[in-house]
Design a protein around this motif. Structure first.
Motif, PDB file in Angstrom:
ATOM      1  N   LEU A 176      -1.105   2.781   6.960  1.00  0.00           N
ATOM      2  CA  LEU A 176      -2.454   2.295   7.062  1.00  0.00           C
ATOM      3  C   LEU A 176      -2.399   0.564   6.235  1.00  0.00           C
ATOM      4  CD1 LEU A 176      -5.429   2.239   7.294  1.00  0.00           C
ATOM      5  CD2 LEU A 176      -5.567   3.175   5.022  1.00  0.00           C
ATOM      6  N   HIS A 177      -1.355   0.390   5.562  1.00  0.00           N
ATOM      7  CA  HIS A 177      -1.148  -1.016   4.963  1.00  0.00           C
ATOM      8  C   HIS A 177      -0.878  -1.785   6.202  1.00  0.00           C
ATOM      9  CE1 HIS A 177       0.255  -4.563   2.732  1.00  0.00           C
ATOM     10  NE2 HIS A 177      -0.805  -4.113   1.528  1.00  0.00           N
ATOM     11  N   ALA A 178       0.386  -1.316   6.475  1.00  0.00           N
ATOM     12  CA  ALA A 178       0.797  -2.094   7.938  1.00  0.00           C
ATOM     13  C   ALA A 178      -0.418  -2.388   8.911  1.00  0.00           C
ATOM     14  CB  ALA A 178       1.896  -1.428   8.364  1.00  0.00           C
ATOM     15  N   ALA A 179      -1.245  -1.181   9.330  1.00  0.00           N
ATOM     16  CA  ALA A 179      -2.178  -1.495  10.366  1.00  0.00           C
ATOM     17  C   ALA A 179      -3.183  -2.469   9.982  1.00  0.00           C
ATOM     18  CB  ALA A 179      -2.636  -0.069  10.355  1.00  0.00           C
ATOM     19  N   LEU A 180      -3.777  -2.602   8.436  1.00  0.00           N
ATOM     20  CA  LEU A 180      -4.551  -3.619   7.897  1.00  0.00           C
ATOM     21  C   LEU A 180      -3.968  -4.788   8.264  1.00  0.00           C
ATOM     22  CD1 LEU A 180      -5.865  -1.726   5.151  1.00  0.00           C
ATOM     23  CD2 LEU A 180      -7.350  -2.196   7.228  1.00  0.00           C
ATOM     24  N   GLU A 181      -2.783  -4.985   7.946  1.00  0.00           N
ATOM     25  CA  GLU A 181      -1.997  -6.473   8.188  1.00  0.00           C
ATOM     26  C   GLU A 181      -2.159  -6.952   9.525  1.00  0.00           C
ATOM     27  OE1 GLU A 181       0.942  -7.104   4.462  1.00  0.00           O
ATOM     28  OE2 GLU A 181       1.658  -5.682   6.201  1.00  0.00           O
TER      29      GLU A 181
END
Length: 562
Positions: free
Chosen positions: A546-551
């Motif tokens: 999810l962190h990667a997706a938000l970035e």
């Protein structure tokens, strides 16, 4: 999140009818206009009191009903809401967690999903109003209905203007007249200027109608509204992506702050655990019976290798008379003893001693962890931004903790008994004065465990022997009784060096004590995890998908491309 769902629906190549919402304050006339656009059917409830509409009421043309039902059932449209159906004259009030579907055959509304929404302007309907504002990304067009009393109320509609502008929505303002008075050109121009400040494409001023309750308009009153509903629409995709990127950036920035505060909280928790976790010395001495502790205390004080804890002086009065008869040591004891404490009961079993020690340690740990938890800046940040309160800490030991602790204490008891037999056997030729005054078993145990601090496993045998010899030599010199005890101490040092240090019996004592210490440490670790586990669940790790997706979303929004 609603903007994300809207983009996902577009990406699925679903041709969604245009979504048009009637928005405004309580008793502004939204439901009246909604019903008139449906050819005067009483679909949405109208009453004299305000706040009659509690949830979304969605009017869908028969031609669009099948597609709409499919989208709602699959949770692709308004995914967080349930669905219900009502008749065209169902007089529906709606529910905050449900979208109520009303089917119709009004040709002017073919290809339009028309929504009546709850009041979003007053505290009395805050929950319903939050629903309306949260769903703004879904609305392609807004019919902003303003009642006469709020025509120039900047505070009531300012938030709507700002929020709507972010999503590229077309807006038409309907000024609903509720007072009978003439309007000149100056009044009309003032309203037009007001509509422009609200970012509207145009405005419509509705004529005053007498009476309360539902008012059926003449056929031509809403012609301007119908024409505006059929106007062309520009794509809102870029606006939606921009808002999604901004939201992603906000989440990532907030997550960075939370991660920093979590690190501080973790360090504070680790510090609390370090302060309250017992050392090997604490565990060993806590497991000694009062009689063993008495002898152990004397040797610890005489050797002066480390200061004994205050509670090791439990049997001070008994020792004073026992040691006074021994030349040199009696005077030394007088100058080094600590404060007297009431004698402890001598009938406690080893299992009771272990349970008492574990209980005291865990109570200290829990007190420290609750203090850290309550004062944490991490939870202060969570409260400020989300209103979430940390749950109370309710610590519980593992179901078999008491049984395992009892078994470990029994093993320690056996190990000490075997060790004592070993010491008695090996020290049988040591001087009677030394044995009688201090107890050979205690001297042997203390010499190794106090004079050689730390696990024996990390010491070479030569280093251990040297430390023991030095400590016993210091005993003779400090007591001023070398002429009396020199030879017995020499023999004792030799016995300890050659027979006791590194023996399997001593290692068994240490191993059994370490097993108890590990059980307590495991309970401490479990309590530490209880403090951190919820906090950690509220922070995204850098490797989290999810962190990667938000970035990724943030980069897309910054570049302006999909």
């Amino acid at each position: 999140m609603q903007a994300v769902h809207r983009i996902l629906l577009e990406d699925s190549s679903t041709a969604l009818p245009r979504v048009v919402a009637l928005v405004g304050g309580a008793s502004s006339g939204k439901s009246t206009i909604f019903n008139n656009l449906l050819d005067g059917h009483l679909a949405s409830r109208i009453a004299a009191r305000g706040h009659t509409t509690f949830g979304l009421i969605l009017a869908v043309h028969d031609d669009d009903l099948e597609q709409l039902t499919h989208l709602l059932t699959e949770r692709r449209l308004f995914p967080e809401l349930g669905q219900a159906t009502a008749g065209l004259d169902g007089d529906v009030a709606g529910s905050p967690d449900t979208v109520t579907v009303v089917r119709h055959s009004v040709s002017d509304l073919r290809g339009v999903l028309l929504l009546d929404t709850p009041d979003f302007t007053s505290d009395a309907a805050r929950r319903e109003g939050d629903l309306t504002l949260s769903l703004l990304p879904w609305f392609d067009q807004l019919l902003v209905v303003i009642d006469h009393e709020r025509w120039f109320d900047r505070q009531a509609f300012g938030p709507l203007r700002d929020a709507s502008a972010q999503f590229g929505q077309r807006r038409l303002v309907l000024f609903n007249r509720s007072r009978e008075e003439s309007m000149g050109a100056e009044d009309t121009n003032a309203l037009r200027e007001r509509a422009e400040r609200l970012g509207a494409d145009d405005m419509v001023v509705l004529e005053f109608r007498r009476g309360r309750g539902f008012c059926r308009f003449p056929p031509d009153v809403l012609d301007g509204v119908r024409t505006w509903l059929r106007g062309s629409l520009d794509s809102r995709r870029s606006s939606l992506l921009t808002q999604i990127a901004r939201a992603a950036e906000h989440v990532l920035n907030q997550n960075d702050e939370r991660r920093h505060r979590l690190t501080q909280m973790r360090e504070a928790v680790e510090g609390a655990v370090a302060r309250t976790t017992p050392s090997q010395w604490d565990t060993l001495t806590a497991l000694l019976t009062p009689e063993e502790r008495t002898q152990f205390d004397v040797v610890a004080r005489v050797l002066r290798v480390r200061q004994a804890s205050a509670w090791l002086g439990d049997q001070g009065r008994r020792l004073r008379s026992a040691l006074a008869a021994l030349p040199g040591i009696g005077s030394l004891w007088t100058t080094t003893r600590g404060p007297d404490r009431p004698p402890q009961p001598s009938h406690r079993s080893r299992a009771e001693l272990a349970a008492n020690h574990a209980g005291e340690v865990l109570r200290r740990v829990e007190t420290e962890l609750r203090r850290v938890h309550a004062s944490s800046s991490f939870w202060s940040e969570i409260r400020r931004w989300s209103g979430t309160e940390p749950p109370p800490l309710e610590f519980e030991s593992a179901g078999d903790h008491a049984d395992r602790l009892r078994e470990a204490a029994t093993e320690f008891d056996r190990a000490v008994a075997t060790w004592t037999q070993k010491v008695d056997k090996e020290c049988s030729n040591v001087g009677a004065n030394l044995q009688g005054a201090l107890g050979v078993g205690a001297i042997g145990l203390a010499a190794v465990l106090i004079a050689v601090p730390g696990p024996l496993a990390v010491l070479s045998l030569a280093a251990a022997k040297g430390a023991v010899a030095g400590a016993l030599g210091h005993l003779a010199a400090a007591s001023g009784a070398g002429f009396l005890l020199g030879r017995p101490l020499g023999r004792l040092a030799s016995v300890v060096q050659e027979k006791l240090v590194g023996s399997t019996e001593l290692n068994a004592v240490r191993t059994a004590a370490e097993a108890i210490q590990r059980l307590i440490a495991a309970e401490i670790a479990d309590r530490k995890d209880q403090v951190l586990v919820l906090a950690e669940s509220m922070v995204l790790a850098e490797g989290d998908p999810l962190h990667a997706a938000l970035e990724s979303v943030q980069r897309i929004g910054a570049s302006g491309h999909d």
